[in-house]
Design a protein around this motif. Structure first.
Motif, short mmCIF file in Angstrom:
data_model
loop_
_atom_site.label_atom_id
_atom_site.label_comp_id
_atom_site.label_asym_id
_atom_site.label_seq_id
_atom_site.Cartn_x
_atom_site.Cartn_y
_atom_site.Cartn_z
N GLN A 142 30.50 119.50 -76.22
CA GLN A 142 30.17 119.83 -77.59
C GLN A 142 30.48 118.62 -78.47
O GLN A 142 31.60 118.14 -78.51
CB GLN A 142 30.99 121.04 -78.05
CG GLN A 142 30.49 121.70 -79.30
CD GLN A 142 29.20 122.46 -79.08
OE1 GLN A 142 28.88 122.86 -77.97
NE2 GLN A 142 28.44 122.64 -80.14
N CYS A 143 29.47 118.11 -79.17
CA CYS A 143 29.64 116.99 -80.10
C CYS A 143 29.24 117.51 -81.47
O CYS A 143 28.05 117.68 -81.75
CB CYS A 143 28.74 115.82 -79.72
SG CYS A 143 29.05 115.17 -78.09
N GLY A 144 30.22 117.79 -82.31
CA GLY A 144 29.90 118.42 -83.59
C GLY A 144 29.35 119.80 -83.31
O GLY A 144 29.94 120.59 -82.60
N GLU A 145 28.16 120.07 -83.83
CA GLU A 145 27.53 121.38 -83.61
C GLU A 145 26.57 121.37 -82.43
O GLU A 145 26.04 122.41 -82.06
CB GLU A 145 26.80 121.81 -84.88
CG GLU A 145 27.75 122.05 -86.04
CD GLU A 145 27.03 122.54 -87.28
OE1 GLU A 145 25.92 123.07 -87.17
OE2 GLU A 145 27.62 122.37 -88.37
N ALA A 146 26.32 120.22 -81.87
CA ALA A 146 25.31 120.11 -80.81
C ALA A 146 25.94 119.97 -79.43
O ALA A 146 26.78 119.11 -79.21
CB ALA A 146 24.41 118.90 -81.08
N PRO A 147 25.51 120.82 -78.48
CA PRO A 147 25.95 120.64 -77.10
C PRO A 147 25.11 119.57 -76.42
O PRO A 147 23.91 119.45 -76.67
CB PRO A 147 25.71 122.01 -76.47
CG PRO A 147 24.58 122.57 -77.25
CD PRO A 147 24.70 122.02 -78.64
N HIS A 148 25.75 118.75 -75.58
CA HIS A 148 25.05 117.70 -74.84
C HIS A 148 25.34 117.86 -73.35
O HIS A 148 26.51 117.98 -72.96
CB HIS A 148 25.48 116.30 -75.29
CG HIS A 148 25.04 115.97 -76.67
ND1 HIS A 148 23.80 115.44 -76.93
CD2 HIS A 148 25.65 116.11 -77.86
CE1 HIS A 148 23.68 115.25 -78.24
NE2 HIS A 148 24.78 115.65 -78.82
#
Length: 166
Positions: A142-148
């Motif tokens: 999870q990077c901020g609100e976005a999953p990578h």
């Protein structure tokens, strides 16, 4: 091909590293790399971070040290390898990988791992050309609100050529 120099990093390189990470890493992924946090970890110091200079400017960095994954005993990791676009295709990335593989072998590690973002085809091609293969492991970060989604690659470590021995 332009000339460049690889050297151990120092405190004066941190602003350049942050700029390089913001410039080269996609979307929210720079949030995963903070050189100051790297150095706060007692296991990680400047001896594990190399800088690339070209024409007097820091244009890239490579972080390498013991792998943090629980399932990887005797493994090392290339945590981050970034080169500014204007310095790409000059051999810096290849030199970083060669240096990392040699130093990690000499340090007693058996395998080197690297985590690559699922959407970064250029990174896959670069590391595959350097001899890395996908080991079947993936994870979502999870990077901020976005999953990578990231895939893990590995490279067996072998004895480097003589230039790495004193």
């Amino acid at each position: 091909m332009q000339s460049f120099t690889l050297r151990p990093a120092d405190w004066e390189d941190l602003p350049a590293f942050k700029h390089i990470a913001r410039t080269t890493l996609t979307e929210d992924i720079p949030a995963l790399f903070d050189p100051n946090k790297l150095l706060e970890d007692k296991k990680i110091g400047f001896e594990y971070i190399m800088a690339a200079e070209q024409n007097g400017e820091v244009v890239g960095f490579c972080c390498r040290y013991a792998c943090r994954d629980a399932d990887t005993p005797y493994c090392a990791e290339i945590f981050s390898l970034c080169v500014l676009p204007k310095a790409q295709h000059s051999g810096i990335g290849r030199a970083f990988v060669e240096d990392a593989l040699a130093i990690l072998y000499i340090s007693g590690f058996k395998i080197c791992k690297v985590w690559l973002p699922a959407g970064n085809r250029r990174a896959f091609e670069f590391f595959e050309a350097a001899g890395f293969t996908r080991d079947g492991t993936s994870r979502v970060v999870q990077c901020g609100e976005a999953p990578h989604l990231f895939y893990r690659y590995e490279h067996p470590l072998t004895r480097p050529d003589k230039k790495y021995y004193r």
